[in-house]
Design a protein around this motif. Sequence first.
Motif, PDB file in Angstrom:
ATOM      1  N   MET A   1      11.252   7.626  -7.353  1.00  0.00           N
ATOM      2  CA  MET A   1      11.027   6.495  -6.447  1.00  0.00           C
ATOM      3  C   MET A   1      12.343   5.923  -5.930  1.00  0.00           C
ATOM      4  O   MET A   1      12.439   5.534  -4.763  1.00  0.00           O
ATOM      5  CB  MET A   1      10.196   5.419  -7.130  1.00  0.00           C
ATOM      6  CG  MET A   1       8.741   5.801  -7.272  1.00  0.00           C
ATOM      7  SD  MET A   1       7.715   4.478  -7.851  1.00  0.00           S
ATOM      8  CE  MET A   1       7.724   3.390  -6.446  1.00  0.00           C
ATOM      9  N   SER A   2      13.351   5.859  -6.786  1.00  0.00           N
ATOM     10  CA  SER A   2      14.637   5.330  -6.321  1.00  0.00           C
ATOM     11  C   SER A   2      15.281   6.276  -5.312  1.00  0.00           C
ATOM     12  O   SER A   2      15.886   5.828  -4.334  1.00  0.00           O
ATOM     13  CB  SER A   2      15.571   5.069  -7.496  1.00  0.00           C
ATOM     14  OG  SER A   2      15.929   6.278  -8.124  1.00  0.00           O
ATOM     15  N   ILE A   3      15.136   7.577  -5.512  1.00  0.00           N
ATOM     16  CA  ILE A   3      15.670   8.542  -4.551  1.00  0.00           C
ATOM     17  C   ILE A   3      14.945   8.422  -3.212  1.00  0.00           C
ATOM     18  O   ILE A   3      15.572   8.419  -2.145  1.00  0.00           O
ATOM     19  CB  ILE A   3      15.560   9.975  -5.117  1.00  0.00           C
ATOM     20  CG1 ILE A   3      16.552  10.160  -6.266  1.00  0.00           C
ATOM     21  CG2 ILE A   3      15.810  11.017  -4.030  1.00  0.00           C
ATOM     22  CD1 ILE A   3      16.363  11.436  -7.049  1.00  0.00           C
ATOM     23  N   ILE A   4      13.624   8.298  -3.257  1.00  0.00           N
ATOM     24  CA  ILE A   4      12.845   8.162  -2.020  1.00  0.00           C
ATOM     25  C   ILE A   4      13.212   6.872  -1.290  1.00  0.00           C
ATOM     26  O   ILE A   4      13.349   6.861  -0.060  1.00  0.00           O
ATOM     27  CB  ILE A   4      11.333   8.236  -2.329  1.00  0.00           C
ATOM     28  CG1 ILE A   4      10.967   9.656  -2.725  1.00  0.00           C
ATOM     29  CG2 ILE A   4      10.509   7.771  -1.150  1.00  0.00           C
ATOM     30  CD1 ILE A   4       9.554   9.810  -3.218  1.00  0.00           C
TER      31      ILE A   4
ATOM     32  N   LYS B   1       0.832  -1.205   0.000  1.00  0.00           N
ATOM     33  CA  LYS B   1       0.000   0.000   0.000  1.00  0.00           C
ATOM     34  C   LYS B   1       0.868   1.256   0.000  1.00  0.00           C
ATOM     35  O   LYS B   1       0.600   2.205  -0.743  1.00  0.00           O
ATOM     36  CB  LYS B   1      -0.923  -0.020   1.223  1.00  0.00           C
ATOM     37  CG  LYS B   1      -1.921   1.089   1.253  1.00  0.00           C
ATOM     38  CD  LYS B   1      -2.838   0.931   2.450  1.00  0.00           C
ATOM     39  CE  LYS B   1      -3.824   2.071   2.528  1.00  0.00           C
ATOM     40  NZ  LYS B   1      -4.692   1.950   3.705  1.00  0.00           N
ATOM     41  N   ASN B   2       1.925   1.263   0.802  1.00  0.00           N
ATOM     42  CA  ASN B   2       2.827   2.413   0.838  1.00  0.00           C
ATOM     43  C   ASN B   2       3.536   2.610  -0.497  1.00  0.00           C
ATOM     44  O   ASN B   2       3.684   3.739  -0.961  1.00  0.00           O
ATOM     45  CB  ASN B   2       3.860   2.248   1.950  1.00  0.00           C
ATOM     46  CG  ASN B   2       3.256   2.446   3.313  1.00  0.00           C
ATOM     47  OD1 ASN B   2       2.197   3.037   3.453  1.00  0.00           O
ATOM     48  ND2 ASN B   2       3.931   1.934   4.324  1.00  0.00           N
ATOM     49  N   ASN B   3       3.985   1.515  -1.118  1.00  0.00           N
ATOM     50  CA  ASN B   3       4.664   1.625  -2.407  1.00  0.00           C
ATOM     51  C   ASN B   3       3.732   2.155  -3.491  1.00  0.00           C
ATOM     52  O   ASN B   3       4.148   2.944  -4.341  1.00  0.00           O
ATOM     53  CB  ASN B   3       5.241   0.271  -2.826  1.00  0.00           C
ATOM     54  CG  ASN B   3       6.484  -0.081  -2.051  1.00  0.00           C
ATOM     55  OD1 ASN B   3       7.150   0.790  -1.509  1.00  0.00           O
ATOM     56  ND2 ASN B   3       6.787  -1.357  -1.986  1.00  0.00           N
ATOM     57  N   ILE B   4       2.477   1.721  -3.482  1.00  0.00           N
ATOM     58  CA  ILE B   4       1.515   2.209  -4.469  1.00  0.00           C
ATOM     59  C   ILE B   4       1.249   3.697  -4.267  1.00  0.00           C
ATOM     60  O   ILE B   4       1.212   4.473  -5.230  1.00  0.00           O
ATOM     61  CB  ILE B   4       0.214   1.388  -4.405  1.00  0.00           C
ATOM     62  CG1 ILE B   4       0.468  -0.011  -4.955  1.00  0.00           C
ATOM     63  CG2 ILE B   4      -0.909   2.067  -5.187  1.00  0.00           C
ATOM     64  CD1 ILE B   4      -0.691  -0.962  -4.803  1.00  0.00           C
ATOM     65  N   LEU B   5       1.091   4.117  -3.007  1.00  0.00           N
ATOM     66  CA  LEU B   5       0.850   5.535  -2.733  1.00  0.00           C
ATOM     67  C   LEU B   5       2.060   6.396  -3.103  1.00  0.00           C
ATOM     68  O   LEU B   5       1.905   7.481  -3.661  1.00  0.00           O
ATOM     69  CB  LEU B   5       0.474   5.730  -1.268  1.00  0.00           C
ATOM     70  CG  LEU B   5      -0.897   5.189  -0.854  1.00  0.00           C
ATOM     71  CD1 LEU B   5      -1.093   5.334   0.641  1.00  0.00           C
ATOM     72  CD2 LEU B   5      -2.001   5.889  -1.627  1.00  0.00           C
ATOM     73  N   ILE B   6       3.244   5.907  -2.799  1.00  0.00           N
ATOM     74  CA  ILE B   6       4.458   6.642  -3.172  1.00  0.00           C
ATOM     75  C   ILE B   6       4.585   6.705  -4.691  1.00  0.00           C
ATOM     76  O   ILE B   6       4.940   7.742  -5.254  1.00  0.00           O
ATOM     77  CB  ILE B   6       5.703   5.998  -2.533  1.00  0.00           C
ATOM     78  CG1 ILE B   6       5.693   6.228  -1.022  1.00  0.00           C
ATOM     79  CG2 ILE B   6       6.985   6.560  -3.134  1.00  0.00           C
ATOM     80  CD1 ILE B   6       6.749   5.459  -0.271  1.00  0.00           C
ATOM     81  N   GLY B   7       4.277   5.608  -5.372  1.00  0.00           N
ATOM     82  CA  GLY B   7       4.338   5.588  -6.831  1.00  0.00           C
ATOM     83  C   GLY B   7       3.359   6.563  -7.460  1.00  0.00           C
ATOM     84  O   GLY B   7       3.696   7.268  -8.416  1.00  0.00           O
ATOM     85  N   LEU B   8       2.145   6.628  -6.939  1.00  0.00           N
ATOM     86  CA  LEU B   8       1.160   7.582  -7.466  1.00  0.00           C
ATOM     87  C   LEU B   8       1.583   9.022  -7.208  1.00  0.00           C
ATOM     88  O   LEU B   8       1.435   9.890  -8.078  1.00  0.00           O
ATOM     89  CB  LEU B   8      -0.211   7.318  -6.852  1.00  0.00           C
ATOM     90  CG  LEU B   8      -0.960   6.110  -7.386  1.00  0.00           C
ATOM     91  CD1 LEU B   8      -2.241   5.888  -6.589  1.00  0.00           C
ATOM     92  CD2 LEU B   8      -1.287   6.289  -8.853  1.00  0.00           C
TER      93      LEU B   8
ATOM     94  N   ASN C   1      15.813   4.114   3.195  1.00  0.00           N
ATOM     95  CA  ASN C   1      16.764   3.101   3.667  1.00  0.00           C
ATOM     96  C   ASN C   1      17.850   3.714   4.553  1.00  0.00           C
ATOM     97  O   ASN C   1      18.311   3.080   5.506  1.00  0.00           O
ATOM     98  CB  ASN C   1      17.409   2.360   2.494  1.00  0.00           C
ATOM     99  CG  ASN C   1      16.444   1.408   1.832  1.00  0.00           C
ATOM    100  OD1 ASN C   1      15.439   1.008   2.415  1.00  0.00           O
ATOM    101  ND2 ASN C   1      16.717   1.058   0.596  1.00  0.00           N
ATOM    102  N   LEU C   2      18.262   4.940   4.268  1.00  0.00           N
ATOM    103  CA  LEU C   2      19.257   5.598   5.106  1.00  0.00           C
ATOM    104  C   LEU C   2      18.686   5.915   6.480  1.00  0.00           C
ATOM    105  O   LEU C   2      19.387   5.819   7.485  1.00  0.00           O
ATOM    106  CB  LEU C   2      19.747   6.893   4.430  1.00  0.00           C
ATOM    107  CG  LEU C   2      20.649   6.726   3.221  1.00  0.00           C
ATOM    108  CD1 LEU C   2      20.965   8.097   2.626  1.00  0.00           C
ATOM    109  CD2 LEU C   2      21.927   6.013   3.606  1.00  0.00           C
ATOM    110  N   LYS C   3      17.426   6.308   6.514  1.00  0.00           N
ATOM    111  CA  LYS C   3      16.796   6.629   7.808  1.00  0.00           C
ATOM    112  C   LYS C   3      16.566   5.373   8.643  1.00  0.00           C
ATOM    113  O   LYS C   3      16.639   5.414   9.867  1.00  0.00           O
ATOM    114  CB  LYS C   3      15.473   7.356   7.587  1.00  0.00           C
ATOM    115  CG  LYS C   3      15.652   8.776   7.144  1.00  0.00           C
ATOM    116  CD  LYS C   3      14.327   9.499   7.063  1.00  0.00           C
ATOM    117  CE  LYS C   3      14.557  10.942   6.650  1.00  0.00           C
ATOM    118  NZ  LYS C   3      13.298  11.700   6.594  1.00  0.00           N
ATOM    119  N   GLN C   4      16.279   4.239   7.980  1.00  0.00           N
ATOM    120  CA  GLN C   4      16.043   3.003   8.718  1.00  0.00           C
ATOM    121  C   GLN C   4      17.331   2.380   9.218  1.00  0.00           C
ATOM    122  O   GLN C   4      17.357   1.741  10.252  1.00  0.00           O
ATOM    123  CB  GLN C   4      15.306   1.981   7.838  1.00  0.00           C
ATOM    124  CG  GLN C   4      13.872   2.347   7.595  1.00  0.00           C
ATOM    125  CD  GLN C   4      13.203   1.352   6.651  1.00  0.00           C
ATOM    126  OE1 GLN C   4      13.817   0.401   6.193  1.00  0.00           O
ATOM    127  NE2 GLN C   4      11.916   1.609   6.365  1.00  0.00           N
ATOM    128  N   GLY C   5      18.392   2.551   8.412  1.00  0.00           N
ATOM    129  CA  GLY C   5      19.643   1.869   8.755  1.00  0.00           C
ATOM    130  C   GLY C   5      20.534   2.630   9.624  1.00  0.00           C
ATOM    131  O   GLY C   5      20.604   3.162  10.606  1.00  0.00           O
TER     132      GLY C   5
END
Length: 87
Positions: free
Chosen positions: A75-78, A7-14, A83-87
Motif C-alpha cells: 500500500m505504501s508503494i502504491i 472507497k478507493n483505499n478500501i479496494l486497494i487495501g483488499l 502521488n508521483l503521478k499526481q504531482g
Amino acid sequence: MLHAKLKNNILIGLACLIASFFIVLFPLGGLLDYLSQVSNEFLNRTGLGFADGEADPSFLWVLGGMMVVVTVLLMSIIRKICNLKQG
C-alpha cells in the motif's frame, strides 16, 4: 470526494491483502516456514503451546503477521506511485 477516496483505499487495501497472501505463501514460503518453526520451538520451551510434527499452532499467526507487513508495504508503494503521478 471523501467517500470516493475511502472507497478507493478500501479496494486497494483488499487487493493488496489478497496479493500479499500469494506473495507470502510462494516467494516467501521458506521464511514463513522458518519463522513458524522458531515460534513453535519457543512455544514448546515456554510451555505456552505444544507443537508436534503434525500440529503447527503458530503457522496461521506467522502467516497473518507477514501478510499484514507485506500489505502495508504494498500500500505504501502504491501510494508513492500515485502521488508521483499526481504531482
